[in-house]
Structure formats: structure tokens, C-alpha cells
Design an enzyme around this catalytic site. Sequence first.
Site, PDB file in Angstrom:
ATOM      1  N   GLY A   3      29.570 -89.033 -21.264  1.00  0.00           N
ATOM      2  CA  GLY A   3      29.318 -89.570 -22.599  1.00  0.00           C
ATOM      3  C   GLY A   3      30.204 -90.745 -22.983  1.00  0.00           C
TER       4      GLY A   3
ATOM      5  N   THR B  45      24.443 -85.614 -19.561  1.00  0.00           N
ATOM      6  CA  THR B  45      25.527 -86.565 -19.374  1.00  0.00           C
ATOM      7  C   THR B  45      26.410 -86.022 -18.252  1.00  0.00           C
ATOM      8  OG1 THR B  45      26.645 -85.494 -21.239  1.00  0.00           O
ATOM      9  CG2 THR B  45      25.492 -87.569 -21.691  1.00  0.00           C
ATOM     10  N   GLY B  46      27.196 -86.907 -17.635  1.00  0.00           N
ATOM     11  CA  GLY B  46      27.854 -86.636 -16.364  1.00  0.00           C
ATOM     12  C   GLY B  46      28.681 -85.379 -16.229  1.00  0.00           C
ATOM     13  N   THR B  47      29.699 -85.226 -17.053  1.00  0.00           N
ATOM     14  CA  THR B  47      30.590 -84.078 -16.925  1.00  0.00           C
ATOM     15  C   THR B  47      29.834 -82.789 -17.202  1.00  0.00           C
ATOM     16  OG1 THR B  47      32.346 -85.521 -17.748  1.00  0.00           O
ATOM     17  CG2 THR B  47      32.844 -83.179 -17.616  1.00  0.00           C
ATOM     18  N   THR B  48      29.057 -82.788 -18.259  1.00  0.00           N
ATOM     19  CA  THR B  48      28.278 -81.602 -18.619  1.00  0.00           C
ATOM     20  C   THR B  48      27.270 -81.275 -17.523  1.00  0.00           C
ATOM     21  OG1 THR B  48      28.515 -82.115 -20.972  1.00  0.00           O
ATOM     22  CG2 THR B  48      26.740 -80.608 -20.366  1.00  0.00           C
TER      23      THR B  48
ATOM     24  N   HIS C 175      29.948 -81.681 -26.200  1.00  0.00           N
ATOM     25  CA  HIS C 175      31.319 -82.171 -26.316  1.00  0.00           C
ATOM     26  C   HIS C 175      32.241 -81.204 -25.575  1.00  0.00           C
ATOM     27  CE1 HIS C 175      30.427 -84.643 -30.180  1.00  0.00           C
ATOM     28  NE2 HIS C 175      30.240 -85.353 -29.085  1.00  0.00           N
TER      29      HIS C 175
ATOM     30  N   ASP D  97      25.892 -91.302 -23.246  1.00  0.00           N
ATOM     31  CA  ASP D  97      25.120 -91.120 -24.481  1.00  0.00           C
ATOM     32  C   ASP D  97      24.161 -92.291 -24.677  1.00  0.00           C
ATOM     33  OD1 ASP D  97      26.465 -88.730 -25.105  1.00  0.00           O
ATOM     34  OD2 ASP D  97      28.038 -89.805 -26.180  1.00  0.00           O
TER      35      ASP D  97
END
Length: 152
Positions: free
Chosen positions: A66, A45-48, A19, A71
Site C-alpha cells: 500500500g 496489496t503486496g504485504t497483505t 492496514h 493502493d
Amino acid sequence: MELIAREMAPHKRVALVAHDNMKTPLLNWVMRRKEELKLHHLYATGTTGTMLGKQAQLLITCLFSGPMGGDQQLGALIAEGKIDVLIFFWDPLNAVPHDPDVKALLRLAAVWNIPVATNEATADFIMDCPHMRQAFSVQIPDYAGYLKARTE
């Protein structure tokens, strides 16, 4: 439901998720465990995943962000037997708009019997486990048998 064995290879397929408030702690953990993580196939997931790929210089298969369905994409990979371990640094103090997706992801990880870490200590326990470096058999639902019984 009956169970069957699924063999995990020595090189695991590891999903990394965080998150927003937990991205920096995950990055710090990844930097500390970078050499070990290089031995595995990484998904995020994309940003992470984009952040970890750039900052840690790791090869990561990035899904959608997410809240945009990442997710759920990850949950589908778990259900298909394509993820072996989930490292998910979630923020227990802040709700996110896609909380139902998060709950579904964790539910699928439980259904398909994959190890899940939701914090640094558990992630370290998983990474230090000898099973991370060798083949390992887990019991999973026999979906083919379930489907056959339901359609006969």
C-alpha cells in the site's frame, strides 16, 4: 454524468487489503471464508497478499505494498472495471502515512459503484449476499460518453 450498466460475472474479482494492525483480523476472516473465496479471483496489496497467500494457501494476484503504490494500483484496477468487490480492513484508530492514497482508493470504489467492506461484519454481509455467486449488473459512469461530450 450519464450511467451505463456493467455486468459482474458470477466469479467476482475481489480485492483484499488491510492496514498493519488489521492484517491478523483479515487473515482470520479469510481462513473462515476460505472455501467461498476460492470461487473468486483474488487481488491484494503486496504485504497483505503475500501473507494471505502463504497462510491461507490461496492464489492471490499481489500488487505493490500500500505505501509503495499498491493502493493506487488497486484504484486503477477499479477505474478500469477490473475489481468487483473491495474488502478493506482499515485501522480507524491509527493514521497511516499513505492516508491520501487510502482516501483516493475509497473514493474510486464509490465513483465506480463497487461494494466495499471496511470491517468483518460488512465483509460477511457481502460474502453472504446471493449476488456474490451470480451475475450482477451495476450502474457505473459512462466515461466514454463523458469523454465524447467533453471533446466534441
